[in-house]
Design a protein around this motif. Structure first.
Motif, short mmCIF file in Angstrom:
data_model
loop_
_atom_site.label_atom_id
_atom_site.label_comp_id
_atom_site.label_asym_id
_atom_site.label_seq_id
_atom_site.Cartn_x
_atom_site.Cartn_y
_atom_site.Cartn_z
N LEU A 75 3.05 -7.76 7.45
CA LEU A 75 3.12 -6.40 6.88
C LEU A 75 3.08 -5.40 6.16
CD1 LEU A 75 7.00 -8.04 8.16
CD2 LEU A 75 5.55 -6.50 9.86
N LEU A 76 3.17 -5.69 5.19
CA LEU A 76 2.97 -5.18 4.08
C LEU A 76 1.30 -4.41 4.69
CD1 LEU A 76 3.87 -6.53 0.90
CD2 LEU A 76 4.55 -4.56 1.40
N TYR A 77 0.09 -4.96 4.72
CA TYR A 77 -1.11 -4.85 5.41
C TYR A 77 -0.81 -3.87 6.60
CZ TYR A 77 -5.71 -5.10 7.92
OH TYR A 77 -7.21 -4.04 8.64
N THR A 78 -0.18 -4.17 7.27
CA THR A 78 0.02 -3.15 8.60
C THR A 78 1.04 -1.97 9.04
OG1 THR A 78 1.40 -5.03 9.51
CG2 THR A 78 -0.59 -5.54 9.55
N ALA A 79 1.83 -2.41 7.89
CA ALA A 79 2.85 -1.56 8.17
C ALA A 79 3.48 0.58 8.31
CB ALA A 79 4.22 -2.10 7.35
N LYS A 80 2.02 0.35 7.53
CA LYS A 80 1.83 2.67 7.09
C LYS A 80 1.11 2.32 7.83
CE LYS A 80 4.92 4.08 4.33
NZ LYS A 80 5.42 4.99 2.60
N GLU A 81 1.33 3.79 7.36
CA GLU A 81 -0.19 4.95 7.34
C GLU A 81 -1.03 4.38 6.82
OE1 GLU A 81 0.60 5.99 11.45
OE2 GLU A 81 -1.13 6.94 9.60
N ARG A 82 -2.34 4.45 6.58
CA ARG A 82 -2.88 4.69 5.77
C ARG A 82 -4.65 5.11 5.04
NH1 ARG A 82 -2.82 -0.88 5.94
NH2 ARG A 82 -4.69 -1.74 5.11
N THR A 83 -4.53 5.22 3.83
CA THR A 83 -5.83 6.15 3.37
C THR A 83 -6.81 5.77 4.11
OG1 THR A 83 -5.56 4.88 1.50
CG2 THR A 83 -4.41 5.93 1.30
N SER A 84 -7.70 6.38 3.60
CA SER A 84 -8.77 6.57 4.46
C SER A 84 -9.77 5.88 3.66
CB SER A 84 -10.11 7.88 3.73
OG SER A 84 -10.46 7.81 2.60
N THR A 85 -9.20 5.26 2.57
CA THR A 85 -10.43 3.52 1.98
C THR A 85 -8.98 2.69 2.86
OG1 THR A 85 -8.68 3.52 -0.37
CG2 THR A 85 -10.27 5.21 -0.71
N GLY A 86 -8.16 2.01 3.49
CA GLY A 86 -7.54 1.53 4.37
C GLY A 86 -6.56 1.19 3.25
N VAL A 87 -6.26 1.15 2.01
CA VAL A 87 -5.54 0.53 1.43
C VAL A 87 -3.91 1.81 2.20
CG1 VAL A 87 -4.19 0.96 -1.76
CG2 VAL A 87 -6.35 0.58 -0.53
N PRO A 88 -2.31 0.88 2.21
CA PRO A 88 -1.62 1.01 2.06
C PRO A 88 -1.29 2.36 1.84
CG PRO A 88 -1.71 -0.60 2.45
CD PRO A 88 -2.86 -0.70 1.61
N ALA A 89 -0.60 3.10 2.43
CA ALA A 89 0.06 4.72 1.02
C ALA A 89 1.70 4.44 1.46
CB ALA A 89 -0.76 5.54 1.71
N GLN A 90 2.34 3.71 0.37
CA GLN A 90 3.51 3.90 -0.04
C GLN A 90 4.09 4.62 -1.46
OE1 GLN A 90 3.94 -0.58 -0.56
NE2 GLN A 90 3.82 -0.94 1.78
N PRO A 91 4.86 5.92 -0.85
CA PRO A 91 4.67 7.25 -2.07
C PRO A 91 5.65 6.72 -2.65
CG PRO A 91 5.38 7.45 0.05
CD PRO A 91 4.10 6.95 0.61
N ASP A 92 7.36 5.66 -2.24
CA ASP A 92 8.18 5.23 -2.67
C ASP A 92 7.96 3.12 -2.76
OD1 ASP A 92 10.70 3.68 -3.59
OD2 ASP A 92 11.97 4.72 -2.23
N ALA A 93 7.34 3.71 -4.00
CA ALA A 93 6.81 2.00 -4.06
C ALA A 93 7.83 0.76 -4.50
CB ALA A 93 5.25 2.09 -5.17
N GLU A 94 8.36 1.09 -5.20
CA GLU A 94 9.30 0.82 -5.42
C GLU A 94 10.82 0.07 -4.23
OE1 GLU A 94 12.13 0.81 -8.82
OE2 GLU A 94 10.53 2.43 -9.92
N GLN A 95 10.84 0.84 -3.59
CA GLN A 95 11.62 0.73 -2.04
C GLN A 95 10.89 1.05 -0.96
OE1 GLN A 95 15.57 2.34 -3.80
NE2 GLN A 95 16.28 0.67 -3.72
N PRO A 96 10.07 0.22 -0.38
CA PRO A 96 9.53 0.79 0.26
C PRO A 96 9.52 0.33 1.37
CG PRO A 96 7.83 -0.99 -0.91
CD PRO A 96 8.40 -1.02 -1.55
N TYR A 97 10.14 0.67 2.74
CA TYR A 97 10.98 0.82 3.42
C TYR A 97 12.27 -0.36 3.99
CZ TYR A 97 7.08 3.00 6.41
OH TYR A 97 6.65 4.28 6.36
N ARG A 98 12.87 0.57 3.01
CA ARG A 98 14.26 -0.18 2.56
C ARG A 98 15.60 0.32 3.26
NH1 ARG A 98 13.57 -4.09 -1.28
NH2 ARG A 98 15.72 -4.90 -1.55
#
Length: 356
Positions: A75-98
């Motif tokens: 789910l972490l791999y697929t859940a969010k919009e991704r950067t050009s490098t394919g890494v999940p871009a999660q601005p709120d890294a402590e509470q991603p989608y909580r």
């Protein structure tokens, strides 16, 4: 270094995260804790304490991932919009989608066999035995299947159900996605039967999803659907028997045909109370593609029968399997009300009751 200790003197500790979140983190989450990509990759060297199990997703211990870790990683791999490098871009890294203290993954949910296992299907393989986890995402998401993740795309996502904090596709959709990848007729039959016998779904909802997935043209699926419908009918009848017994309703006559004396056949009924002129009919229809004329004819027969019986003074209570499963007490109240109201109605026409 362990997953329970701060990653470096300048970083925030991980103790505030849930147990599984301390073990499965993305590149963006590690960066928020002061761990650069190069340092994370160094930890994943052969014999190192970490491992990268999916692009941009790290397991913070060297052993095999648990089922829960694999699910969260997928789910972490697929859940969010991704950067050009394919890494999940999660601005709120402590509470991603909580939400309410649990991780909530946007625009992604577990489907297929893994979802059925989470829903409690006895016929689904154990999670740890599944080499691939199906993840349902919007059709236009730029994602690819990799590692243990198989991407399943949809133009319209269903509302997920949370199972232990994991967003899971509803049973009918999960079944359709599972069946799409199966060629074993027995396996398909077991899953569809389990859906109804285990109380997970109604046959009509399953058939509708199979139809939308264009799966009803496959011979082994058609045969399994026939078994599904027969199983659904038997279970609905059993629930009707239980409703009468457990809610103290008078005993009806079961599975009968009605006829006018010396006249035409009026139709079959699942339950009938002759002294009250009240009938119950189960609606177990499940529309299927290619059978539109048959479905229309069957519905017309239902409607004609009901109208004819009501003209004769017989009250017909129409009950669906779903209503019996989800609100059996309400259905018992409806039947009881009809029985009690019979004394206020004009006497019904005399009909002959025959076993069906």
């Amino acid at each position: 270094m362990t997953h329970n200790t701060p990653l470096s003197p300048s970083t925030r500790p991980l103790r505030h995260l849930s147990h599984v979140q301390r073990r499965v983190l993305t590149t963006a989450q590690l960066r928020a804790h002061g761990i650069a990509a190069a340092e994370a990759n160094e930890q994943c060297r052969p014999g190192g304490p970490w491992q990268q199990i999916l692009p941009g997703v790290f397991l913070l211990h060297p052993g095999p991932p648990t089922s829960e870790e694999r699910l969260h990683a997928a789910l972490l791999y697929t859940a969010k919009e991704r950067t050009s490098t394919g890494v999940p871009a999660q601005p709120d890294a402590e509470q991603p989608y909580r939400e309410r203290g649990r991780p909530v993954y946007a625009e992604a949910m577990i489907t297929g066999l893994a979802a059925l296992a989470l829903h409690g299907f006895s016929s689904a393989p154990p999670l740890l035995s599944l080499g691939t986890l199906d993840v349902l995402v919007p059709r236009l998401r730029r994602l690819r299947s990799t590692g243990c993740v198989r991407i399943v795309r949809s133009s319209s996502l269903p509302t997920p159900e949370l199972v232990d904090g994991i967003p899971v596709a509803p049973v009918p959709r999960a079944l359709a996605d599972a069946v799409a990848g199966l060629t074993d007729a027995d396996a398909v039959r077991r899953l569809l039967t389990d859906a109804v016998r285990g109380g997970h779904s109604e046959p009509a909802a399953v058939v509708r999803e199979l139809n939308q997935g264009r799966l009803l043209g496959r011979p082994h699926v058609v045969d399994a659907v026939d078994s599904l419908l027969a199983e659904g009918r038997a279970i609905a009848e059993d629930r009707l028997f239980r409703m009468v017994r457990e809610y103290g309703l008078p005993d009806p006559v079961w599975n009968v045909d009605l006829r006018l004396p010396g006249g035409p056949h009026l139709g079959g009924l699942d339950a009938y109370w002759p002294d009250h002129a009240v009938a119950v009919e189960l609606d177990t229809r499940a529309p299927r593609p290619g059978h539109q004329e048959e479905d229309d004819a069957l519905w017309s027969e239902y409607a004609r029968k009901r109208e004819h019986l009501e003209r004769l003074g017989i009250t017909v209570v129409h009950i669906t399997p779903r209503k019996l499963r989800e609100a059996i007490d309400q259905q018992a109240t409806v039947v009881r009300t009809a029985l009690m109201a019979s004394g206020d109605r004009e006497s019904a026409a005399y009909v002959v009751v025959l076993p069906r």
